[in-house]
Design a protein around this motif. Structure first.
Motif, mmCIF file in Angstrom:
data_model
loop_
_atom_site.group_PDB
_atom_site.id
_atom_site.type_symbol
_atom_site.label_atom_id
_atom_site.label_comp_id
_atom_site.label_asym_id
_atom_site.label_seq_id
_atom_site.Cartn_x
_atom_site.Cartn_y
_atom_site.Cartn_z
ATOM 1 N N THR A 2 -50.244 2.136 91.797
ATOM 2 C CA THR A 2 -49.756 0.764 91.801
ATOM 3 C C THR A 2 -50.634 -0.122 90.933
ATOM 4 O OG1 THR A 2 -51.064 0.125 93.715
ATOM 5 C CG2 THR A 2 -48.898 1.082 94.153
ATOM 6 N N SER A 3 -50.141 -1.315 90.673
ATOM 7 C CA SER A 3 -50.923 -2.234 89.836
ATOM 8 C C SER A 3 -52.208 -2.657 90.537
ATOM 9 C CB SER A 3 -50.089 -3.451 89.463
ATOM 10 O OG SER A 3 -49.692 -4.153 90.616
ATOM 11 N N ILE A 7 -56.017 -2.464 89.004
ATOM 12 C CA ILE A 7 -56.902 -3.631 89.009
ATOM 13 C C ILE A 7 -58.209 -3.297 89.715
ATOM 14 C CG2 ILE A 7 -57.184 -5.977 89.910
ATOM 15 C CD1 ILE A 7 -54.149 -6.343 89.388
ATOM 16 N N LEU A 8 -58.121 -2.574 90.839
ATOM 17 C CA LEU A 8 -59.341 -2.176 91.555
ATOM 18 C C LEU A 8 -60.198 -1.240 90.703
ATOM 19 C CD1 LEU A 8 -58.021 -1.623 95.179
ATOM 20 C CD2 LEU A 8 -59.581 -3.403 94.384
ATOM 21 N N ALA A 11 -61.879 -3.330 88.104
ATOM 22 C CA ALA A 11 -62.947 -4.124 88.720
ATOM 23 C C ALA A 11 -64.180 -3.261 88.973
ATOM 24 C CB ALA A 11 -62.452 -4.745 90.019
ATOM 25 N N LEU A 12 -63.978 -2.045 89.468
ATOM 26 C CA LEU A 12 -65.100 -1.146 89.713
ATOM 27 C C LEU A 12 -65.808 -0.795 88.407
ATOM 28 C CD1 LEU A 12 -66.725 0.540 91.694
ATOM 29 C CD2 LEU A 12 -65.046 2.359 91.412
ATOM 30 N N MET A 13 -65.035 -0.572 87.340
ATOM 31 C CA MET A 13 -65.629 -0.284 86.041
ATOM 32 C C MET A 13 -66.499 -1.452 85.578
ATOM 33 S SD MET A 13 -63.993 -0.030 82.277
ATOM 34 C CE MET A 13 -63.828 -1.783 82.356
ATOM 35 N N LEU A 14 -66.007 -2.678 85.742
ATOM 36 C CA LEU A 14 -66.785 -3.853 85.344
ATOM 37 C C LEU A 14 -68.071 -3.982 86.150
ATOM 38 C CD1 LEU A 14 -63.965 -6.503 84.858
ATOM 39 C CD2 LEU A 14 -65.328 -5.388 83.080
#
Length: 62
Positions: A2-3, A7-8, A11-14
Motif C-alpha cells: 500500500t501507499s 511512505i513508511l 521515512a525509515l530510509m530518511l
C-alpha cells in the motif's frame, strides 16, 4: 504493498540516512569526500551490492 507502506519505508530510509551526519558530521564529511574520490566502477559496485542486499532482505521479510 500500500501507499502507507511505501511512505513508511521512505521515512525509515530518511531516518537511517540522517543518523550518521547527525551523530558524527565531521566523519560523515570525510567519508563522503573519500567516496567522491573513488572510481565510478567501484561506486557502482557498492550501489549494486546495496540494491541486492535490500532485495534479499525484502524477500526474507515477506
Amino acid at each position: 504493498m500500500t501507499s502507507s507502506t511505501i511512505i513508511l519505508a521512505f521515512a525509515l530510509m530518511l531516518i537511517v540516512e540522517g543518523l550518521f551526519p547527525f551523530v558524527a558530521p565531521d566523519r560523515w564529511r570525510q567519508s563522503f569526500r573519500k567516496i567522491t574520490e573513488m572510481p565510478s566502477g567501484q561506486i557502482r559496485f557498492f550501489g549494486l551490492a546495496a540494491v541486492l542486499l535490500g532485495l534479499i532482505l525484502m524477500l526474507l521479510a515477506d
